[in-house]
Motif scaffolding. Structure first.
Motif, PDB file in Angstrom:
ATOM      1  N   VAL A   1       9.646  -4.638  10.419  1.00 35.06           N
ATOM      2  CA  VAL A   1       9.160  -5.935  10.847  1.00 35.06           C
ATOM      3  C   VAL A   1       8.757  -5.811  12.313  1.00 35.06           C
ATOM      4  O   VAL A   1       9.550  -5.354  13.134  1.00 35.06           O
ATOM      5  CB  VAL A   1      10.262  -7.000  10.686  1.00 35.06           C
ATOM      6  N   LEU A   2       7.532  -6.220  12.642  1.00 37.97           N
ATOM      7  CA  LEU A   2       7.032  -6.050  14.001  1.00 37.97           C
ATOM      8  C   LEU A   2       7.114  -7.314  14.847  1.00 37.97           C
ATOM      9  O   LEU A   2       6.971  -7.257  16.058  1.00 37.97           O
ATOM     10  CB  LEU A   2       5.584  -5.561  13.963  1.00 37.97           C
ATOM     11  N   GLY A   3       7.360  -8.453  14.221  1.00 41.98           N
ATOM     12  CA  GLY A   3       7.439  -9.728  14.936  1.00 41.98           C
ATOM     13  C   GLY A   3       7.090 -10.871  14.018  1.00 41.98           C
ATOM     14  O   GLY A   3       6.862 -10.685  12.830  1.00 41.98           O
TER      15      GLY A   3
ATOM     16  N   GLN B   1       0.935  -6.224  -1.898  1.00 42.83           N
ATOM     17  CA  GLN B   1       1.991  -7.061  -1.333  1.00 42.83           C
ATOM     18  C   GLN B   1       3.366  -6.409  -1.435  1.00 42.83           C
ATOM     19  O   GLN B   1       4.342  -6.960  -0.952  1.00 42.83           O
ATOM     20  CB  GLN B   1       1.999  -8.446  -1.999  1.00 42.83           C
ATOM     21  N   HIS B   2       3.450  -5.241  -2.037  1.00 41.17           N
ATOM     22  CA  HIS B   2       4.725  -4.545  -2.168  1.00 41.17           C
ATOM     23  C   HIS B   2       4.922  -3.526  -1.054  1.00 41.17           C
ATOM     24  O   HIS B   2       3.971  -2.912  -0.582  1.00 41.17           O
ATOM     25  CB  HIS B   2       4.826  -3.851  -3.530  1.00 41.17           C
TER      26      HIS B   2
ATOM     27  N   MET C   1       2.691 -10.457   5.844  1.00 44.47           N
ATOM     28  CA  MET C   1       2.331  -9.035   5.783  1.00 44.47           C
ATOM     29  C   MET C   1       1.700  -8.569   7.102  1.00 44.47           C
ATOM     30  O   MET C   1       1.883  -7.428   7.515  1.00 44.47           O
ATOM     31  CB  MET C   1       1.379  -8.764   4.621  1.00 44.47           C
ATOM     32  N   GLU C   2       1.012  -9.477   7.791  1.00 43.32           N
ATOM     33  CA  GLU C   2       0.392  -9.119   9.063  1.00 43.32           C
ATOM     34  C   GLU C   2       1.425  -8.799  10.144  1.00 43.32           C
ATOM     35  O   GLU C   2       1.096  -8.226  11.181  1.00 43.32           O
ATOM     36  CB  GLU C   2      -0.540 -10.249   9.543  1.00 43.32           C
ATOM     37  N   ASN C   3       2.686  -9.143   9.892  1.00 46.94           N
ATOM     38  CA  ASN C   3       3.773  -8.874  10.834  1.00 46.94           C
ATOM     39  C   ASN C   3       4.583  -7.631  10.466  1.00 46.94           C
ATOM     40  O   ASN C   3       5.646  -7.395  11.031  1.00 46.94           O
ATOM     41  CB  ASN C   3       4.694 -10.091  10.931  1.00 46.94           C
TER      42      ASN C   3
END
Length: 95
Positions: free
Chosen positions: A85-87, A76-77, A54-56
């Protein structure tokens, strides 16, 4: 350009994509089981669970947060049509 690895738990496929790609676009390319209706973040049919990473992910937009709250979704949804998606590594599954 930064890349991200996304794993679709339901079909056991991992794909590398450019950072900033929306999950719905990735799902369509690999044939994952994420269904969708409007693609605008209003119907919530593309709701999915971020199993890990989730941090990504991009932050929820005001619209996405509102729709998820209205559907009593947990933190979480995410909506596949809105979430980017950032990485790093992300694992997802429908629902």
């Amino acid at each position: 350009m930064p890349k991200a690895n996304v794993t679709f738990e339901d079909i056991g496929v991992t794909v590398t994509v450019p950072a900033g790609t929306r999950l719905i676009e990735i799902s369509e390319k690999v044939g994952a089981g994420i269904t969708y209706g409007c693609r605008e973040g209003e119907c919530a049919t593309c709701m999915m669970r971020i199993v890990s990473g989730m941090e990504n992910m991009s932050e929820r937009s005001v619209l996405e947060d509102k729709v998820l709250q209205e559907n009593m979704a947990g933190r979480q949804h995410r909506l596949a049509c809105q979430a980017q998606v950032l990485g790093g590594e992300v694992v997802v599954r429908p629902g």
